[in-house]
Design an enzyme around this catalytic site. Sequence first.
Site, short mmCIF file in Angstrom:
data_model
loop_
_atom_site.label_atom_id
_atom_site.label_comp_id
_atom_site.label_asym_id
_atom_site.label_seq_id
_atom_site.Cartn_x
_atom_site.Cartn_y
_atom_site.Cartn_z
N GLU A 170 -4.82 -7.98 9.48
CA GLU A 170 -5.17 -7.04 10.54
C GLU A 170 -6.40 -7.48 11.32
OE1 GLU A 170 -3.55 -4.61 11.75
OE2 GLU A 170 -2.67 -3.27 10.26
N ASN A 215 -7.74 -10.52 4.51
CA ASN A 215 -8.64 -10.98 5.57
C ASN A 215 -9.63 -12.01 5.04
OD1 ASN A 215 -8.11 -9.11 8.08
ND2 ASN A 215 -8.03 -7.78 6.29
N PHE A 238 0.82 -1.21 0.00
CA PHE A 238 0.00 0.00 0.00
C PHE A 238 0.86 1.26 0.00
CE2 PHE A 238 -3.17 3.03 1.75
CZ PHE A 238 -4.15 2.86 0.79
N ASP A 278 -15.93 -0.38 1.94
CA ASP A 278 -14.81 -1.27 2.22
C ASP A 278 -15.29 -2.67 2.58
OD1 ASP A 278 -12.12 -1.72 2.27
OD2 ASP A 278 -11.69 -0.46 4.00
N THR A 312 -13.93 -6.08 0.61
CA THR A 312 -13.12 -7.10 1.28
C THR A 312 -13.86 -8.39 1.55
OG1 THR A 312 -13.61 -6.03 3.39
CG2 THR A 312 -11.53 -5.48 2.37
N SER A 340 -8.39 -9.66 -0.97
CA SER A 340 -8.40 -9.25 0.44
C SER A 340 -7.69 -10.29 1.29
CB SER A 340 -9.84 -9.07 0.94
OG SER A 340 -9.88 -9.06 2.35
N LYS A 383 -14.61 -3.84 9.38
CA LYS A 383 -14.90 -4.60 8.15
C LYS A 383 -13.90 -5.73 7.95
CE LYS A 383 -11.37 -3.13 5.61
NZ LYS A 383 -10.45 -3.95 4.76
#
Length: 315
Positions: free
Chosen positions: A265, A245, A10, A233, A237, A243, A180
Amino acid sequence: MIGIIGAGAFGSALAVTLGREGRDVWLWARDARDLEGQISRKLPGVELPESVSITADLEDFSRADTVLLALPTQVLGGFLTENSATLDSKALVACCKGVDLATLRGPTALIAEACPAARAAILTGPSFATDIARGLPTALTLACADEAVGHLLQHQLSTAVLRLYRTTDVTGAELGGALKNVIAIAAGVVIGAGLGDSARAALMTRGYAEMVRLARALGAQGETLAGLSGFGDLVLTCTSLQSRNFRFGHALGARETFDPSTTVEGVATSKAVTALAARTGVDMPVAAMVAALVDGRISLTQAVQSLLSRPLKQE
């Protein structure tokens, strides 16, 4: 000059999109192996523009009035404390999503504690680093309690393909981005376990209700969660294997191994959110299920049953 701390995917993508506009950008990398020449290891095939300078010395940021912090939430507080002398008094923009497990605080609170003279903000919303780096249109939320500072940052950091929307509801924007991730893990579990798209849609809807409940309990505006940093978001995701996650949850649901070196995260955030929910008396069954599942306190079968056996009630 704009400084970016963190040469992961990122941080590098932000350097690319800002550098393509000819802006003077300095990109700090703790590990030089992340960058070979002007090529980011995290973004294969993407070359950094000539206006992006690479450094391993934070003192090079002395001229930067704005610094983007593209670091994982769980390491952000320690990094800020260690380097407060260099970073204090600048505009510090967190580019991470989560709740610090040690303090149960969001990124801007970590900035305020370590660098009290800094102007804190957060950049969040539906985005994949590869899309930004490729120059694909992306819209994000820039949240800053100081409206004047937020206005300046909005114009400084927007590009032809990166459109920033401004808000002063920092709490709402932070919680949208953090929560999220937890719901995305649950959505990945649903798909990985073969429960189907209808089940995922139901999970996302009930998960979104949890997000709004906790955000309001902590002083956020409910409508912020309906924007890019929340609903936007969440959709991204929970529906894409890009994603991390979602991929992590998918591996859990499919009973497959997952690369332990990949930052997810939502794992730490699920534990922090469960603690916040208990403190505020907010019912968050999806987050509680994720926290118990990643901790190994319940099995996959028990996790699914815990949600399906919830009492019937009015929506």
